[in-house]
Design a protein around this motif. Structure first.
Motif, PDB file in Angstrom:
ATOM      1  N   ILE A 149      41.195  38.014  28.046  1.00  0.00           N
ATOM      2  CA  ILE A 149      41.348  39.098  29.023  1.00  0.00           C
ATOM      3  C   ILE A 149      40.141  40.026  28.979  1.00  0.00           C
ATOM      4  CG2 ILE A 149      42.701  41.136  29.648  1.00  0.00           C
ATOM      5  CD1 ILE A 149      45.179  39.706  28.634  1.00  0.00           C
ATOM      6  N   VAL A 150      39.717  40.372  27.762  1.00  0.00           N
ATOM      7  CA  VAL A 150      38.576  41.276  27.588  1.00  0.00           C
ATOM      8  C   VAL A 150      37.326  40.690  28.231  1.00  0.00           C
ATOM      9  CG1 VAL A 150      37.023  42.333  25.907  1.00  0.00           C
ATOM     10  CG2 VAL A 150      39.496  42.326  25.486  1.00  0.00           C
ATOM     11  N   LYS A 151      37.076  39.413  27.984  1.00  0.00           N
ATOM     12  CA  LYS A 151      35.880  38.773  28.536  1.00  0.00           C
ATOM     13  C   LYS A 151      35.962  38.619  30.054  1.00  0.00           C
ATOM     14  CE  LYS A 151      33.531  38.410  24.796  1.00  0.00           C
ATOM     15  NZ  LYS A 151      32.268  39.174  24.638  1.00  0.00           N
ATOM     16  N   SER A 152      37.153  38.370  30.566  1.00  0.00           N
ATOM     17  CA  SER A 152      37.294  38.249  32.021  1.00  0.00           C
ATOM     18  C   SER A 152      36.920  39.561  32.704  1.00  0.00           C
ATOM     19  CB  SER A 152      38.725  37.842  32.395  1.00  0.00           C
ATOM     20  OG  SER A 152      39.644  38.886  32.133  1.00  0.00           O
ATOM     21  N   ILE A 153      37.235  40.677  32.054  1.00  0.00           N
ATOM     22  CA  ILE A 153      36.851  41.990  32.596  1.00  0.00           C
ATOM     23  C   ILE A 153      35.344  42.211  32.443  1.00  0.00           C
ATOM     24  CG2 ILE A 153      37.146  44.490  32.367  1.00  0.00           C
ATOM     25  CD1 ILE A 153      40.010  43.922  31.382  1.00  0.00           C
ATOM     26  N   SER A 156      33.549  40.425  35.149  1.00  0.00           N
ATOM     27  CA  SER A 156      34.117  40.625  36.484  1.00  0.00           C
ATOM     28  C   SER A 156      33.147  41.139  37.531  1.00  0.00           C
ATOM     29  CB  SER A 156      35.317  41.575  36.392  1.00  0.00           C
ATOM     30  OG  SER A 156      34.892  42.862  35.946  1.00  0.00           O
ATOM     31  N   GLN A 157      32.030  41.726  37.120  1.00  0.00           N
ATOM     32  CA  GLN A 157      31.098  42.322  38.087  1.00  0.00           C
ATOM     33  C   GLN A 157      30.020  41.353  38.561  1.00  0.00           C
ATOM     34  OE1 GLN A 157      32.023  45.686  38.885  1.00  0.00           O
ATOM     35  NE2 GLN A 157      33.687  44.865  37.630  1.00  0.00           N
ATOM     36  N   VAL A 176      24.234  40.933  32.782  1.00  0.00           N
ATOM     37  CA  VAL A 176      24.195  42.273  33.365  1.00  0.00           C
ATOM     38  C   VAL A 176      25.609  42.830  33.502  1.00  0.00           C
ATOM     39  CG1 VAL A 176      23.602  43.623  35.429  1.00  0.00           C
ATOM     40  CG2 VAL A 176      22.025  41.874  34.584  1.00  0.00           C
ATOM     41  N   SER A 177      26.553  41.973  33.922  1.00  0.00           N
ATOM     42  CA  SER A 177      27.947  42.388  34.051  1.00  0.00           C
ATOM     43  C   SER A 177      28.504  42.853  32.711  1.00  0.00           C
ATOM     44  CB  SER A 177      28.793  41.233  34.596  1.00  0.00           C
ATOM     45  OG  SER A 177      30.154  41.614  34.718  1.00  0.00           O
ATOM     46  N   TYR A 221      37.464  48.320  43.738  1.00  0.00           N
ATOM     47  CA  TYR A 221      36.666  47.705  42.676  1.00  0.00           C
ATOM     48  C   TYR A 221      35.175  47.698  43.021  1.00  0.00           C
ATOM     49  CZ  TYR A 221      40.672  46.130  39.934  1.00  0.00           C
ATOM     50  OH  TYR A 221      41.789  46.094  39.141  1.00  0.00           O
ATOM     51  N   THR A 222      34.861  47.605  44.310  1.00  0.00           N
ATOM     52  CA  THR A 222      33.457  47.672  44.728  1.00  0.00           C
ATOM     53  C   THR A 222      32.884  49.047  44.421  1.00  0.00           C
ATOM     54  OG1 THR A 222      33.904  46.100  46.523  1.00  0.00           O
ATOM     55  CG2 THR A 222      31.867  47.357  46.655  1.00  0.00           C
TER      56      THR A 222
END
Length: 245
Positions: A149-153, A156-157, A176-177, A221-222
Motif C-alpha cells: 500500500i505504501v509503495k502504491s502511494i 501514484s504520481q 520522481v514520484s 488528486y491532480t
C-alpha cells in the motif's frame, strides 16, 4: 508544506463547475471499457475421465486471478494474453485520464473530448508505466501487505509526471514520484479515506454516481500532485535535470 486536502477538493469543485461534460464522458468510456474487460469471468468444464477437471476464472479487469485445475496449455496461454492486454489497456486509460485532468488544472475553459483522446498518444508510457507500477507494487505486496500500500502511494504520481514530462521514461518518473511523495504518503492515504462516504453512496446508486465522483476525485488528486511537485521544486529536492531525459 501543509498538505491541505480540503483545499484541493474545494478547488476541484470550482475547476469542474460548468466543465463536467468531458470528464463525465471520459469516465463513462473508462467504466464501459473496464466492465467489458472484466466481464470475462467464466466457469468451464473440461470433459475427461477425472471428476475434478473444472477450471474457474475470475477477472476483475485489473488484477485478474486465475484458478486452474487440469486446464489445457492453449487455454492458459489465452488467459495470460488477455491478462496482459487488460493491463495494457488500463495503463493507456490512466495515462489519457491524467492528460485530461492536467489540462483542466492548467486552463479555465471547458475542454473538448478530444483532449482525452490526445492522451492516447502517450500510450507507450501508459503501458510501460502501469506494467512497471504493477510489478513493483506486487513485489512489495508479496513481502507484506502494508508495504504494498505504501509503495502504491509512493508511485501514484508517475502518470501525472509522464504527462508533463513524457521524455523522462517510466523509471525516472517513478523515482520522481517517490521523491515528491516523501513525507506525504500518509496524507495521500487520508485523502483517499476522505472519499469513503461518497464511495458508500456510490454503491447505493449501483455505480451511477461514479460518473461524477471519479472526476471529482481525479481533479482533487491532480491538485495534490501540483502542490507536491511545486514544494519539491522549491525545496530543491527535484531539479530541472530530474525532469529531463
Amino acid at each position: 508544506m501543509l498538505f491541505n486536502r480540503i483545499l484541493y477538493k474545494k478547488v476541484a469543485k470550482a475547476q469542474l463547475k460548468n466543465r463536467w461534460k468531458t470528464p463525465v464522458l471520459s469516465t463513462l468510456i473508462i467504466l464501459l471499457l473496464t466492465l467489458l474487460l472484466g466481464s470475462n469471468g467464466y466457469i468451464s468444464e473440461h470433459h475427461s475421465t477425472s471428476p475434478d477437471s473444472v477450471s474457474v476464472y475470475t477477472g476483475d479487469g485489473i488484477s485478474g486471478a486465475t484458478i486452474y485445475d487440469f486446464v489445457s496449455p492453449a487455454e492458459g496461454t489465452l488467459d495470460t494474453v488477455f491478462f496482459f492486454v487488460t493491463l495494457a489497456v488500463t495503463g493507456v486509460l490512466i495515462q489519457a485520464s491524467a492528460h485530461l485532468y492536467i489540462r483542466l488544472s492548467r486552463t479555465r475553459e471547458p475542454q473538448k473530448f478530444g483532449v482525452f483522446i490526445e492522451g492516447f498518444s502517450n500510450w507507450a508510457n501508459g503501458i510501460l508505466g502501469f506494467l512497471w507500477y504493477m510489478l513493483w507494487v506486487m513485489l512489495w505486496t508479496i513481502v507484506f501487505f502494508v508495504p504494498g500500500i505504501v509503495k502504491s502511494i509512493a508511485y501514484s504520481q508517475m502518470f501525472f509526471i509522464l504527462d508533463e514530462h513524457p521524455d523522462i521514461g517510466v523509471r525516472k518518473a517513478m523515482r520522481v514520484s517517490k521523491e515528491i511523495t516523501k513525507g506525504y504518503k500518509g496524507e495521500l492515504f487520508l485523502m483517499g479515506l476522505s472519499f469513503l462516504g461518497w464511495e458508500i453512496l456510490n454503491c447505493l446508486t449501483m455505480g451511477i454516481l461514479s460518473l461524477w465522483l471519479r472526476p471529482y476525485e481525479s481533479m482533487s488528486y491532480t491538485n495534490a500532485y501540483h502542490a507536491l511537485m511545486s514544494r519539491a521544486i522549491k525545496s530543491g529536492e527535484i531539479t530541472e535535470a530530474d525532469l529531463r531525459k
